[in-house]
Design a protein around this motif. Structure first.
Motif, PDB file in Angstrom:
ATOM      1  N   ALA A 221       0.836  -1.203   0.000  1.00 13.37           N
ATOM      2  CA  ALA A 221       0.000   0.000   0.000  1.00 13.37           C
ATOM      3  C   ALA A 221       0.869   1.250   0.000  1.00 13.37           C
ATOM      4  CB  ALA A 221      -0.930  -0.007   1.206  1.00 13.37           C
ATOM      5  N   VAL A 222       1.993   1.193   0.737  1.00 15.18           N
ATOM      6  CA  VAL A 222       2.886   2.350   0.748  1.00 15.18           C
ATOM      7  C   VAL A 222       3.444   2.588  -0.653  1.00 15.18           C
ATOM      8  CG1 VAL A 222       5.050   3.280   1.644  1.00 15.18           C
ATOM      9  CG2 VAL A 222       3.476   2.119   3.181  1.00 15.18           C
ATOM     10  N   TRP A 223       3.774   1.499  -1.348  1.00 17.26           N
ATOM     11  CA  TRP A 223       4.257   1.658  -2.721  1.00 17.26           C
ATOM     12  C   TRP A 223       3.203   2.367  -3.578  1.00 17.26           C
ATOM     13  CZ3 TRP A 223       2.833   0.246  -7.688  1.00 17.26           C
ATOM     14  CH2 TRP A 223       3.816   0.447  -8.678  1.00 17.26           C
ATOM     15  N   ILE A 224       1.958   1.908  -3.449  1.00 16.67           N
ATOM     16  CA  ILE A 224       0.878   2.503  -4.242  1.00 16.67           C
ATOM     17  C   ILE A 224       0.719   3.992  -3.895  1.00 16.67           C
ATOM     18  CG2 ILE A 224      -1.615   2.455  -4.647  1.00 16.67           C
ATOM     19  CD1 ILE A 224      -1.458  -0.602  -4.151  1.00 16.67           C
ATOM     20  N   LEU A 225       0.732   4.290  -2.586  1.00 24.40           N
ATOM     21  CA  LEU A 225       0.576   5.687  -2.164  1.00 24.40           C
ATOM     22  C   LEU A 225       1.721   6.552  -2.679  1.00 24.40           C
ATOM     23  CD1 LEU A 225      -0.632   5.142   1.509  1.00 24.40           C
ATOM     24  CD2 LEU A 225      -1.974   6.050  -0.390  1.00 24.40           C
ATOM     25  N   SER A 226       2.929   5.992  -2.644  1.00 25.46           N
ATOM     26  CA  SER A 226       4.064   6.792  -3.112  1.00 25.46           C
ATOM     27  C   SER A 226       3.930   7.047  -4.612  1.00 25.46           C
ATOM     28  CB  SER A 226       5.384   6.088  -2.787  1.00 25.46           C
ATOM     29  OG  SER A 226       5.563   4.977  -3.635  1.00 25.46           O
ATOM     30  N   GLN A 227       3.310   6.097  -5.332  1.00 26.54           N
ATOM     31  CA  GLN A 227       3.066   6.326  -6.759  1.00 26.54           C
ATOM     32  C   GLN A 227       1.978   7.377  -6.968  1.00 26.54           C
ATOM     33  OE1 GLN A 227       4.879   4.935  -9.275  1.00 26.54           O
ATOM     34  NE2 GLN A 227       6.124   4.216  -7.573  1.00 26.54           N
ATOM     35  N   PHE A 228       0.983   7.369  -6.083  1.00 26.66           N
ATOM     36  CA  PHE A 228      -0.066   8.392  -6.169  1.00 26.66           C
ATOM     37  C   PHE A 228       0.557   9.784  -6.098  1.00 26.66           C
ATOM     38  CE2 PHE A 228      -4.002   5.897  -4.423  1.00 26.66           C
ATOM     39  CZ  PHE A 228      -3.998   5.137  -5.581  1.00 26.66           C
ATOM     40  N   SER A 229       1.517   9.961  -5.169  1.00 21.22           N
ATOM     41  CA  SER A 229       2.136  11.292  -5.091  1.00 21.22           C
ATOM     42  C   SER A 229       3.042  11.519  -6.288  1.00 21.22           C
ATOM     43  CB  SER A 229       2.966  11.510  -3.830  1.00 21.22           C
ATOM     44  OG  SER A 229       2.728  10.567  -2.870  1.00 21.22           O
ATOM     45  N   ARG A 230       3.725  10.450  -6.716  1.00 20.97           N
ATOM     46  CA  ARG A 230       4.662  10.610  -7.817  1.00 20.97           C
ATOM     47  C   ARG A 230       3.962  11.134  -9.066  1.00 20.97           C
ATOM     48  NH1 ARG A 230       8.301   5.765 -10.564  1.00 20.97           N
ATOM     49  NH2 ARG A 230       9.485   7.110 -11.954  1.00 20.97           N
ATOM     50  N   TRP A 231       2.740  10.635  -9.330  1.00 26.28           N
ATOM     51  CA  TRP A 231       2.043  11.002 -10.558  1.00 26.28           C
ATOM     52  C   TRP A 231       1.014  12.095 -10.343  1.00 26.28           C
ATOM     53  CZ3 TRP A 231       5.243   9.406 -13.821  1.00 26.28           C
ATOM     54  CH2 TRP A 231       5.921   8.191 -13.628  1.00 26.28           C
ATOM     55  N   GLY A 232       1.057  12.696  -9.159  1.00 23.84           N
ATOM     56  CA  GLY A 232       0.232  13.883  -8.938  1.00 23.84           C
ATOM     57  C   GLY A 232      -1.207  13.610  -8.569  1.00 23.84           C
ATOM     58  N   TYR A 233      -1.574  12.366  -8.249  1.00 27.41           N
ATOM     59  CA  TYR A 233      -2.959  12.095  -7.842  1.00 27.41           C
ATOM     60  C   TYR A 233      -3.156  12.521  -6.390  1.00 27.41           C
ATOM     61  CZ  TYR A 233      -2.569   8.908 -11.812  1.00 27.41           C
ATOM     62  OH  TYR A 233      -2.326   8.368 -13.037  1.00 27.41           O
ATOM     63  N   LEU A 234      -2.075  12.431  -5.621  1.00 33.73           N
ATOM     64  CA  LEU A 234      -2.139  12.752  -4.198  1.00 33.73           C
ATOM     65  C   LEU A 234      -1.265  13.972  -3.980  1.00 33.73           C
ATOM     66  CD1 LEU A 234      -2.848  12.008  -1.254  1.00 33.73           C
ATOM     67  CD2 LEU A 234      -0.901  10.467  -1.265  1.00 33.73           C
ATOM     68  N   LYS A 235      -1.916  15.065  -3.587  1.00 32.08           N
ATOM     69  CA  LYS A 235      -1.177  16.329  -3.493  1.00 32.08           C
ATOM     70  C   LYS A 235      -0.615  16.557  -2.085  1.00 32.08           C
ATOM     71  CE  LYS A 235      -2.546  17.978  -7.698  1.00 32.08           C
ATOM     72  NZ  LYS A 235      -3.420  16.893  -8.148  1.00 32.08           N
ATOM     73  N   GLU A 236      -1.381  16.149  -1.072  1.00 36.82           N
ATOM     74  CA  GLU A 236      -0.963  16.449   0.300  1.00 36.82           C
ATOM     75  C   GLU A 236       0.101  15.452   0.768  1.00 36.82           C
ATOM     76  OE1 GLU A 236      -4.900  15.394   0.613  1.00 36.82           O
ATOM     77  OE2 GLU A 236      -4.458  16.608  -1.146  1.00 36.82           O
ATOM     78  N   ASN A 237       0.756  15.818   1.849  1.00 35.20           N
ATOM     79  CA  ASN A 237       1.639  14.872   2.523  1.00 35.20           C
ATOM     80  C   ASN A 237       0.817  14.135   3.569  1.00 35.20           C
ATOM     81  OD1 ASN A 237       4.229  14.983   1.425  1.00 35.20           O
ATOM     82  ND2 ASN A 237       4.487  17.041   2.272  1.00 35.20           N
ATOM     83  N   ILE A 238       0.776  12.837   3.469  1.00 34.28           N
ATOM     84  CA  ILE A 238       0.023  12.083   4.464  1.00 34.28           C
ATOM     85  C   ILE A 238       0.975  11.083   5.103  1.00 34.28           C
ATOM     86  CG2 ILE A 238      -2.215  12.313   3.327  1.00 34.28           C
ATOM     87  CD1 ILE A 238      -1.665   9.391   2.327  1.00 34.28           C
ATOM     88  N   PRO A 239       0.650  10.660   6.322  1.00 36.66           N
ATOM     89  CA  PRO A 239       1.500   9.629   6.940  1.00 36.66           C
ATOM     90  C   PRO A 239       1.314   8.312   6.193  1.00 36.66           C
ATOM     91  CG  PRO A 239      -0.391  10.128   8.327  1.00 36.66           C
ATOM     92  CD  PRO A 239      -0.447  11.083   7.181  1.00 36.66           C
ATOM     93  N   LEU A 240       2.280   7.938   5.374  1.00 39.08           N
ATOM     94  CA  LEU A 240       2.119   6.811   4.465  1.00 39.08           C
ATOM     95  C   LEU A 240       1.857   5.493   5.198  1.00 39.08           C
ATOM     96  CD1 LEU A 240       4.891   7.513   1.803  1.00 39.08           C
ATOM     97  CD2 LEU A 240       2.457   7.989   1.672  1.00 39.08           C
ATOM     98  N   GLN A 241       2.732   5.194   6.172  1.00 39.69           N
ATOM     99  CA  GLN A 241       2.631   3.872   6.803  1.00 39.69           C
ATOM    100  C   GLN A 241       1.337   3.723   7.589  1.00 39.69           C
ATOM    101  OE1 GLN A 241       5.271   5.891   7.086  1.00 39.69           O
ATOM    102  NE2 GLN A 241       6.980   4.845   6.104  1.00 39.69           N
ATOM    103  N   GLU A 242       0.942   4.803   8.275  1.00 38.43           N
ATOM    104  CA  GLU A 242      -0.307   4.735   9.050  1.00 38.43           C
ATOM    105  C   GLU A 242      -1.504   4.516   8.142  1.00 38.43           C
ATOM    106  OE1 GLU A 242       0.686   7.528  12.919  1.00 38.43           O
ATOM    107  OE2 GLU A 242      -0.549   8.303  11.301  1.00 38.43           O
ATOM    108  N   THR A 243      -1.541   5.302   7.059  1.00 34.56           N
ATOM    109  CA  THR A 243      -2.645   5.162   6.102  1.00 34.56           C
ATOM    110  C   THR A 243      -2.668   3.741   5.556  1.00 34.56           C
ATOM    111  OG1 THR A 243      -2.208   7.433   5.498  1.00 34.56           O
ATOM    112  CG2 THR A 243      -3.690   6.208   4.078  1.00 34.56           C
ATOM    113  N   ALA A 244      -1.482   3.254   5.200  1.00 35.55           N
ATOM    114  CA  ALA A 244      -1.388   1.928   4.598  1.00 35.55           C
ATOM    115  C   ALA A 244      -1.968   0.865   5.511  1.00 35.55           C
ATOM    116  CB  ALA A 244       0.067   1.610   4.273  1.00 35.55           C
ATOM    117  N   GLN A 245      -1.598   0.903   6.790  1.00 40.53           N
ATOM    118  CA  GLN A 245      -2.040  -0.210   7.640  1.00 40.53           C
ATOM    119  C   GLN A 245      -3.452   0.000   8.168  1.00 40.53           C
ATOM    120  OE1 GLN A 245       0.796  -0.757  10.662  1.00 40.53           O
ATOM    121  NE2 GLN A 245       0.063   0.894  11.958  1.00 40.53           N
ATOM    122  N   ARG A 246      -4.000   1.192   7.954  1.00 40.81           N
ATOM    123  CA  ARG A 246      -5.398   1.387   8.306  1.00 40.81           C
ATOM    124  C   ARG A 246      -6.292   0.736   7.252  1.00 40.81           C
ATOM    125  NH1 ARG A 246      -5.702   6.929   8.220  1.00 40.81           N
ATOM    126  NH2 ARG A 246      -6.991   6.951   6.356  1.00 40.81           N
TER     127      ARG A 246
END
Lengths: 450, 286
Positions: free
Chosen positions: A378-403
């Motif tokens: 999930a962290v990989w996916i989230l990091s790709q979301f930011s990489r390609w501009g789908y996710l603009k904000e900074n979010i706590p990646l690991q917490e979001t992932a395991q939630r």
């Protein structure tokens, strides 16, 4: 690290071996040698990509929990009181909502859902599931959110995107109940590009992907970027339904696609394209489709949710067993499910296939099935979301992932079924190897785009 | 005994059908196998995996031949009402599901549009006030309504019915308004002079007088509804003939898509013929 309360917790949830009722077919004796043991046969000679993805930490060991290891573990666990642990995992809890509508998109990724229905895994959990074939991912999303589907087949980036409110929707917390499959996708190119095997030559081409928030999109973007192309400028990516991918490939409107099975093999079968590279050779063990529901459903009907998880876990283990693949292909080919030629599904499931260029190839890792949602994925996916501009904000990646990717829930239910644990050392945060590059969920690379 | 003209038109009709079939047959003849771009044919196992017949000299044509289509059609129509759960129902069920949706959506549209049309026709002020909105809403494609409907109604089944409703509403409304407005002044003056009470005015004068025009609007509305249902079901359907088309296209099964297209045409024709029959029965000569 307080962030990760579950990792490396002693594994105390294993039930005594084989104490489940007759309703659950005893699978304790069966082994899961896993298709990953067979090694590297015959990777595609794909120019740049022939430098085979190296053995990723996670997938290779996924199902190596063969008879010996798991039996020993089970015996040990029997010594440590299994009763306490059984309280919230036992299949005894009354199912609050037995009649369920579950959505699926007719692609091979939905094999566990189809098998859980066809082989009666849902039924033996006291669930009466009605599978609803659905015409696309946007519709799946809408129907899940409006409650006409209780749970659904999802692309694994979708629960993250929906929970974060990406793509214009209001944020709606979604949970991954189980993963469905790993690998099992491919990049298919039009036959006329048979000599253009180096992605550096792909500038100006048009590729189809099934959905923006899909592993297909993210994998293709990564693959192109790895070869020096900017996926937003150098090629055009078009969201297309899989059957339209094959038709457009044949008509010459697109040059290729990264799509789900069986449509890659179908393009070969229709003599429209050839398999450039299997996703298993890009990232062995990558997640593809998930099975999930809204967090509110999971909280309102906890026993139903767990029963769904157990049925889906059994189905994933069933599908992972190579000797079950032919039977699965036969069932999935039916009009009610994939409605595709059996021989096409068979090739994508078994990995014994025609590549479209006149060669029969064997890659038993082509399709894989695993119920475990690793948060590092999930962290990989989230990091790709930011990489390609789908996710603009900074979010706590690991917490979001395991939630959202709650792997320990799945481990508990698998233990309740006395299924062999994946041989990952109970590590929820394995380091991934994506297209030959190391990905550590705690130190995701910072991508500079363009 | 057929008249000269009828015989000629029958002959032409038959000849054009035959012509289409012949062109179809010839354009879909299997071509000699020649792997394009110099791609090798592969060994026997490769041939098997590609689903090629043992006679490797021919390849399948993309488009079914008339014969293949007919065989497939017979097979599908042989059991039109088979039912293997909601994801695999016979084509008869699908057609029935579509008809039911159309009947509900179209029925509601008629119930709303005809009274509203009477108000428009009898009260020119109201018509003038609301006409701009009607003119804006009227040309909107059913598919453009779909996302809005899905987001607000939040139920796929109701969405399909809503789309039918909103599409068939306008022609019925406008034709009713027109029909009522163009009732002859003299008749209206007569009922006013005689002080006929409203129910009688409505059912014995206004309705019969405007009926032919209303029926014309209803025929157009039904046609639009039938056009819209197929598109709507391809988008949101879990049943219906539009779903059948999508499901067969998912399998790239053109034979079944063609069959469905033919059935959609036939069903649309039957619906129109039914309303034409009703229309004949309300026609009057002045």
């Amino acid at each position: 690290m307080t962030l990760f309360p579950f990792s490396r917790r002693p594994y105390a949830f294993r039930a005594a071996p084989c104490d489940h009722g007759p309703a659950l077919a005893c699978q304790c004796g069966s082994t899961y040698p896993g298709i990953f043991t067979t090694g590297h046969e015959n990777g595609l000679p794909t120019g740049a990509m022939s430098a085979q993805a190296s053995v990723p930490a996670i997938s290779r060991r996924h199902f190596l929990g063969a008879a010996t290891g798991s039996a020993a573990l089970a015996g040990l666990a029997g010594l440590f009181a299994p009763h306490a642990a059984m309280a919230d995992t036992a299949p005894s809890g009354v199912v609050e909502k037995p009649d369920l509508n579950i959505g699926f998109v007719p692609i091979s990724c939905s094999a566990p859902l189809i098998m859980a229905t066809a082989k009666g895994f849902f039924q033996s959990e006291g669930l009466n599931v009605q599978l609803r074939k659905t015409a696309g991912w946007a519709l799946i999303r809408d129907k899940l959110l409006d409650g006409s589907l209780d749970a659904s087949h999802l692309l694994s980036p979708m629960p993250l995107a929906l929970s974060l409110g990406l793509g214009g929707n209001a944020a709606q917390p979604i949970r991954v109940a189980t993963m469905q499959n790993i690998n099992g996708q491919a990049i298919t190119l039009a036959l006329k590009h048979w000599h253009k095997r180096d992605p550096r030559d792909w500038k100006g081409m048009t590729f189809a992907i099934p959905f923006q928030f899909s592993m297909h999109n993210l994998l293709l973007r990564n693959y192109l970027a790895l070869h020096g192309l900017d996926p937003d400028k150098d090629v055009s990516l078009r969201v297309t339904a899989p059957p339209d991918m094959v038709a457009n490939l044949k008509a010459g409107n697109i040059d290729g696609f990264l799509g789900p099975e069986p449509f890659n093999q179908r393009a070969v079968y229709e003599e429209a394209g050839f398999l450039h590279v299997l996703s298993a050779d890009l990232w062995d063990g990558h997640p593809c489709c998930a099975f999930g529901t809204t967090a509110s459903f999971a909280e309102k009907y906890p026993n139903t949710y767990r029963a769904l998880q157990r049925a889906m876990i059994r189905a994933a283990y069933f599908m992972q067993e190579p000797s079950n693949r032919l039977e699965a292909a036969h069932i999935m080919a039916q009009a009610a499910y994939l409605n595709q030629p059996e021989i096409v599904i068979e090739q994508s499931l078994t990995g014994h296939y025609a590549d479209g260029l006149g060669v029969v190839r064997d890659n038993p890792r082509r399709s894989g099935f695993s119920p475990y949602p690793y948060p590092s994925m999930a962290v990989w996916i989230l990091s790709q979301f930011s990489r390609w501009g789908y996710l603009k904000e900074n979010i706590p990646l690991q917490e979001t992932a395991q939630r959202i990717f709650m792997i320990d829930e799945v481990r508990k239910q698998a233990a309740a079924l006395a299924l062999p644990a994946p041989e990952d050392g109970q590590n929820n945060w394995p380091v991934l190897t994506v297209m030959g590059q190391r990905f550590d969920a705690f130190h995701p690379p910072s991508y500079s785009k363009g | 005994m057929l008249s000269q003209e009828n015989r000629l038109s029958f002959f032409l009709s038959f000849a054009s059908l035959l012509g289409v079939l012949l062109i179809w047959q010839f354009s879909t003849l299997p071509q000699a196998s020649r792997s394009p771009y110099g791609i090798p044919d592969g060994n026997a196992e490769y041939q098997r995996l590609m689903g090629r017949s043992a006679v490797a000299s021919t390849v399948r044509s993309d488009f079914p031949t008339p014969g293949a289509f007919a065989r497939n059609a017979i097979e599908v129509l042989h059991a039109p009402f088979h039912n293997n759960g909601p994801n695999d129902r016979g084509i008869g069920w699908q057609l029935g599901a579509s008809l039911l949706r159309v009947m509900i959506g179209y029925g509601l549209a008629t119930l709303v549009a005809v009274p509203l049309g009477f108000v428009f026709g009898l009260q020119p002020v109201i018509q003038k006030a609301l006409n701009p909105f009607v003119q804006i809403l009227r040309p909107i494609s059913p598919l453009a309504w779909m996302p809005i409907a899905l987001y607000t109604i939040r139920d796929a089944e109701l969405c399909a019915i809503f789309v039918i409703f909103i599409c068939s509403l306008w022609p019925i409304l406008l034709n009713t308004a027109f029909g009522v407005a163009s009732i002859r002044r003299e008749w209206l003056n007569v009922i006013r002079t005689l002080e006929v009470r409203w129910p009688q005015r409505l059912f014995f004068v206004l309705l019969p007088a405007a009926a032919p025009t209303i029926l014309t609007g209803m025929r157009i509305g039904l046609g639009v509804a039938w056009l819209a249902i197929v598109a709507a079901e391809m988008l949101v359907g879990s049943s219906g003939i539009g779903y059948f088309v999508w499901n067969q296209w998912n399998n790239l099964s053109l034979s079944n898509v063609i069959l469905a297209v033919l059935l959609i045409g036939l069903a649309g024709m039957a619906l129109d013929a039914a309303l034409a029959f009703v229309q004949r029965s309300v026609r009057y000569a002045e």
